[in-house]
Scaffold this active site. Sequence first.
Site, PDB file in Angstrom:
ATOM      1  N   ARG A 293    -101.127 -44.092   8.493  1.00 28.06           N
ATOM      2  CA  ARG A 293    -100.275 -42.898   8.423  1.00 28.06           C
ATOM      3  C   ARG A 293    -100.321 -42.250   7.026  1.00 28.06           C
ATOM      4  O   ARG A 293    -100.129 -41.047   6.892  1.00 28.06           O
ATOM      5  CB  ARG A 293     -98.842 -43.235   8.835  1.00 28.06           C
ATOM      6  CG  ARG A 293     -98.770 -43.794  10.259  1.00 28.06           C
ATOM      7  CD  ARG A 293     -97.405 -43.648  10.888  1.00 28.06           C
ATOM      8  NE  ARG A 293     -97.276 -44.508  12.056  1.00 28.06           N
ATOM      9  CZ  ARG A 293     -97.774 -44.241  13.259  1.00 28.06           C
ATOM     10  NH1 ARG A 293     -98.435 -43.124  13.467  1.00 28.06           N
ATOM     11  NH2 ARG A 293     -97.593 -45.087  14.258  1.00 28.06           N
TER      12      ARG A 293
ATOM     13  N   ARG B 148     -96.167 -51.734  25.316  1.00 27.75           N
ATOM     14  CA  ARG B 148     -95.220 -52.246  26.317  1.00 27.75           C
ATOM     15  C   ARG B 148     -95.815 -52.184  27.719  1.00 27.75           C
ATOM     16  O   ARG B 148     -95.487 -53.004  28.580  1.00 27.75           O
ATOM     17  CB  ARG B 148     -93.899 -51.477  26.206  1.00 27.75           C
ATOM     18  CG  ARG B 148     -93.135 -51.877  24.921  1.00 27.75           C
ATOM     19  CD  ARG B 148     -92.210 -50.782  24.449  1.00 27.75           C
ATOM     20  NE  ARG B 148     -91.317 -51.189  23.363  1.00 27.75           N
ATOM     21  CZ  ARG B 148     -91.630 -51.137  22.056  1.00 27.75           C
ATOM     22  NH1 ARG B 148     -92.831 -50.719  21.668  1.00 27.75           N
ATOM     23  NH2 ARG B 148     -90.742 -51.490  21.145  1.00 27.75           N
TER      24      ARG B 148
ATOM     25  N   GLN C  53     -88.549 -53.282  16.912  1.00 30.72           N
ATOM     26  CA  GLN C  53     -89.412 -54.445  17.145  1.00 30.72           C
ATOM     27  C   GLN C  53     -88.564 -55.702  17.293  1.00 30.72           C
ATOM     28  O   GLN C  53     -88.810 -56.537  18.155  1.00 30.72           O
ATOM     29  CB  GLN C  53     -90.426 -54.599  16.012  1.00 30.72           C
ATOM     30  CG  GLN C  53     -91.454 -53.479  16.014  1.00 30.72           C
ATOM     31  CD  GLN C  53     -92.464 -53.586  14.897  1.00 30.72           C
ATOM     32  OE1 GLN C  53     -92.341 -54.428  14.017  1.00 30.72           O
ATOM     33  NE2 GLN C  53     -93.454 -52.707  14.922  1.00 30.72           N
TER      34      GLN C  53
ATOM     35  N   ASP D 226     -91.527 -43.690  11.372  1.00 29.50           N
ATOM     36  CA  ASP D 226     -92.983 -43.694  11.168  1.00 29.50           C
ATOM     37  C   ASP D 226     -93.503 -42.346  10.664  1.00 29.50           C
ATOM     38  O   ASP D 226     -94.686 -42.232  10.323  1.00 29.50           O
ATOM     39  CB  ASP D 226     -93.696 -44.039  12.482  1.00 29.50           C
ATOM     40  CG  ASP D 226     -93.503 -45.509  12.852  1.00 29.50           C
ATOM     41  OD1 ASP D 226     -93.136 -46.303  11.971  1.00 29.50           O
ATOM     42  OD2 ASP D 226     -93.726 -45.844  14.029  1.00 29.50           O
TER      43      ASP D 226
ATOM     44  N   ARG E  75     -94.590 -47.863   1.965  1.00 24.67           N
ATOM     45  CA  ARG E  75     -94.788 -46.415   2.114  1.00 24.67           C
ATOM     46  C   ARG E  75     -94.001 -45.588   1.105  1.00 24.67           C
ATOM     47  O   ARG E  75     -94.347 -44.426   0.875  1.00 24.67           O
ATOM     48  CB  ARG E  75     -94.464 -45.970   3.551  1.00 24.67           C
ATOM     49  CG  ARG E  75     -95.549 -46.412   4.516  1.00 24.67           C
ATOM     50  CD  ARG E  75     -95.352 -45.914   5.928  1.00 24.67           C
ATOM     51  NE  ARG E  75     -96.489 -46.332   6.745  1.00 24.67           N
ATOM     52  CZ  ARG E  75     -96.482 -46.445   8.068  1.00 24.67           C
ATOM     53  NH1 ARG E  75     -95.375 -46.153   8.746  1.00 24.67           N
ATOM     54  NH2 ARG E  75     -97.564 -46.823   8.711  1.00 24.67           N
TER      55      ARG E  75
ATOM     56  N   GLY F   4     -98.005 -54.783  13.835  1.00 26.54           N
ATOM     57  CA  GLY F   4     -96.677 -55.393  13.733  1.00 26.54           C
ATOM     58  C   GLY F   4     -95.974 -55.443  15.077  1.00 26.54           C
ATOM     59  O   GLY F   4     -95.266 -56.404  15.395  1.00 26.54           O
TER      60      GLY F   4
ATOM     61  N   ARG G 207     -96.363 -59.107   6.221  1.00 29.40           N
ATOM     62  CA  ARG G 207     -95.134 -58.449   6.673  1.00 29.40           C
ATOM     63  C   ARG G 207     -94.100 -59.477   7.134  1.00 29.40           C
ATOM     64  O   ARG G 207     -94.446 -60.540   7.645  1.00 29.40           O
ATOM     65  CB  ARG G 207     -95.474 -57.433   7.774  1.00 29.40           C
ATOM     66  CG  ARG G 207     -96.331 -56.312   7.191  1.00 29.40           C
ATOM     67  CD  ARG G 207     -96.745 -55.295   8.212  1.00 29.40           C
ATOM     68  NE  ARG G 207     -95.606 -54.564   8.732  1.00 29.40           N
ATOM     69  CZ  ARG G 207     -95.687 -53.681   9.721  1.00 29.40           C
ATOM     70  NH1 ARG G 207     -96.865 -53.443  10.293  1.00 29.40           N
ATOM     71  NH2 ARG G 207     -94.631 -53.041  10.136  1.00 29.40           N
TER      72      ARG G 207
ATOM     73  N   SER H  54     -84.256 -52.145  13.678  1.00 28.92           N
ATOM     74  CA  SER H  54     -85.645 -52.408  14.050  1.00 28.92           C
ATOM     75  C   SER H  54     -85.787 -52.552  15.566  1.00 28.92           C
ATOM     76  O   SER H  54     -85.236 -53.473  16.169  1.00 28.92           O
ATOM     77  CB  SER H  54     -86.137 -53.686  13.367  1.00 28.92           C
ATOM     78  OG  SER H  54     -87.340 -54.113  13.980  1.00 28.92           O
TER      79      SER H  54
ATOM     80  N   LYS I 148     -93.711 -51.588   5.881  1.00 28.07           N
ATOM     81  CA  LYS I 148     -94.593 -51.091   6.941  1.00 28.07           C
ATOM     82  C   LYS I 148     -96.032 -51.511   6.604  1.00 28.07           C
ATOM     83  O   LYS I 148     -96.249 -52.422   5.822  1.00 28.07           O
ATOM     84  CB  LYS I 148     -94.449 -49.575   7.069  1.00 28.07           C
ATOM     85  CG  LYS I 148     -93.078 -49.137   7.549  1.00 28.07           C
ATOM     86  CD  LYS I 148     -92.797 -49.650   8.940  1.00 28.07           C
ATOM     87  CE  LYS I 148     -91.411 -49.290   9.435  1.00 28.07           C
ATOM     88  NZ  LYS I 148     -91.090 -49.913  10.704  1.00 28.07           N
TER      89      LYS I 148
HETATM   90  C1  S3P Z   1     -92.081 -49.912  16.737  1.00 23.09           C
HETATM   91  C2  S3P Z   1     -90.939 -49.979  15.981  1.00 23.09           C
HETATM   92  C3  S3P Z   1     -90.888 -49.556  14.583  1.00 23.09           C
HETATM   93  C4  S3P Z   1     -92.078 -48.693  14.197  1.00 23.09           C
HETATM   94  C5  S3P Z   1     -93.362 -49.260  14.691  1.00 23.09           C
HETATM   95  C6  S3P Z   1     -93.347 -49.371  16.207  1.00 23.09           C
HETATM   96  C7  S3P Z   1     -92.040 -50.368  18.138  1.00 23.09           C
HETATM   97  O1  S3P Z   1     -90.900 -50.702  13.752  1.00 23.09           O
HETATM   98  O2  S3P Z   1     -92.139 -48.536  12.798  1.00 23.09           O
HETATM   99  O3  S3P Z   1     -94.450 -48.438  14.310  1.00 23.09           O
HETATM  100  O4  S3P Z   1     -92.984 -50.059  18.905  1.00 23.09           O
HETATM  101  O5  S3P Z   1     -91.065 -51.023  18.514  1.00 23.09           O
HETATM  102  P1  S3P Z   1     -89.525 -51.431  13.311  1.00 23.09           P
HETATM  103  O6  S3P Z   1     -88.899 -51.898  14.534  1.00 23.09           O
HETATM  104  O7  S3P Z   1     -89.961 -52.571  12.434  1.00 23.09           O
HETATM  105  O8  S3P Z   1     -88.752 -50.401  12.572  1.00 23.09           O
END
Ligand code: S3P
Length: 439
Positions: free
Chosen positions: A393, A32, A174, A321, A352, A100, A128, A172, A348
């Site tokens: 991980r 970010r 993300q 995570d 996992r 991701g 993914r 999520s 992931k």
């Molecule tokens: C993340 C959100 C998570 C996490 C990833 C980093 C982020 O994923 O597992 O390692 O930086 O916003 P999800 O939003 O898919 O759960």
Amino acid sequence: MSAPKSLRYHVGPGGALVGRLRVPGDKSISHRVVMLGALASGDSHATGFLQSEDTRATIAAFRAMGVVIDADGPGEVRIQGVGMHGLRAATRPLDLGNSGTSARLLCGLLAGQDFASDLTGDRSLTRRPMLRVVEPLRTMGARIDTSDAGTLPLHIDGSPLHGIDYRLPVASAQLKSCLLLAGLYADGETVIHEHTTTRDHTERMLAACGWPLRRNDSGSLHIRAGGELQPFDLEVPADISSAAFYLVGASLAPGSDVLLESVGINPTRAAVIDILKMMGADIVVDNRRELAGEPVADLHVRYAPLQGVSIPEALVPIAIDEFPAILVAAAIAEGTTELRGAAELRVKESDRIQTVADGLATLGIDTQVLEDGLIVHGGRLNGGHINSHGDHRIAMAFAMAALVAAGPVEIDDCANVATSFPGFVDAARGLGLDIREVH
Ligand code: S3P
């Protein structure tokens, strides 16, 4: 972009972890920093920044879109922000490697630009799910093509966006962050509702950059386009997701005593501490303070015998995570540990749930695989040969298992540890783990 597959860890059994360590900077925050720094009106600077393959993928993407970024100093990054409308079309697809976070957040950020972009990634990332971000973006007016399977590669045409009122169907961060970044370019208001709390680094950093983001009483987020992001100078906290391997390793191995410095303990991230404490871990959270608008602390962890627990489902997204490490702890805990409500673990960097179950079975631990979780019957660990499936991980979690295994643990396909924790092997050796790399 991804590193060679052949790297193997050989981890000798036994020993303890003793000493102090600052693990590298938080991966989520570091991504970010690059994204918002690139869009800011002026130059930004960060220390404690994670220089890893994943964050390098984000940096390379913004450089390809014309942003000057100097990331040569250790843990340091300088970004010459180009302003909200200063990005230019890249001349080739943006390769996001294994990351991701880069792929999903960029998808939102690029949907409303006035140029087209192509996104691609490595073998794991191109499997993914991306429809979770693409579908709501399309309802905002985005023009995005995916593969037939709804995955990368993506072609994003760049089009005018309008705000939507959207309830996240999956927990999520993300997805939430993708829509917030798209909302920076959308006409009208973008409103996001989440029924489960997920990490809020995007919200915190937008606020730190002076962007008006409103959270109403029910927790819904409201964002509008217009305005500027202020540049920043900040220190990134150490990554609790990297610290988690040492929290678990030190909890497992008698005689261990480790101080983890300046770890981010944002309440939307830190449930690994609560879960390990529920299991009986001896973790003291000390010297609480703030860095970059994020709470941090030093974590002092000493060996303690662990018991199995039923993990509260509300904590799952807040420790998402950390489950590879937590489930390794469960393997030597007395009794049974139950994890449910964690289907997201299947999408992931590897599946996992299955990769942990397979690894634990190799070490002689009985598990029951559920669609959305895992039941682990604690016991004694043998040595064995684990396939990490290229998942950083999984590799680091099973390295810690060797501390309490009866024989050596060999772990295949470990090169991707460099996506989140370059220097993991040296750091672990420094604290007493008998680990070496075999090329
Ligand atoms: C993340 C959100 C998570 C996490 C990833 C980093 C982020 O994923 O597992 O390692 O930086 O916003 P999800 O939003 O898919 O759960």
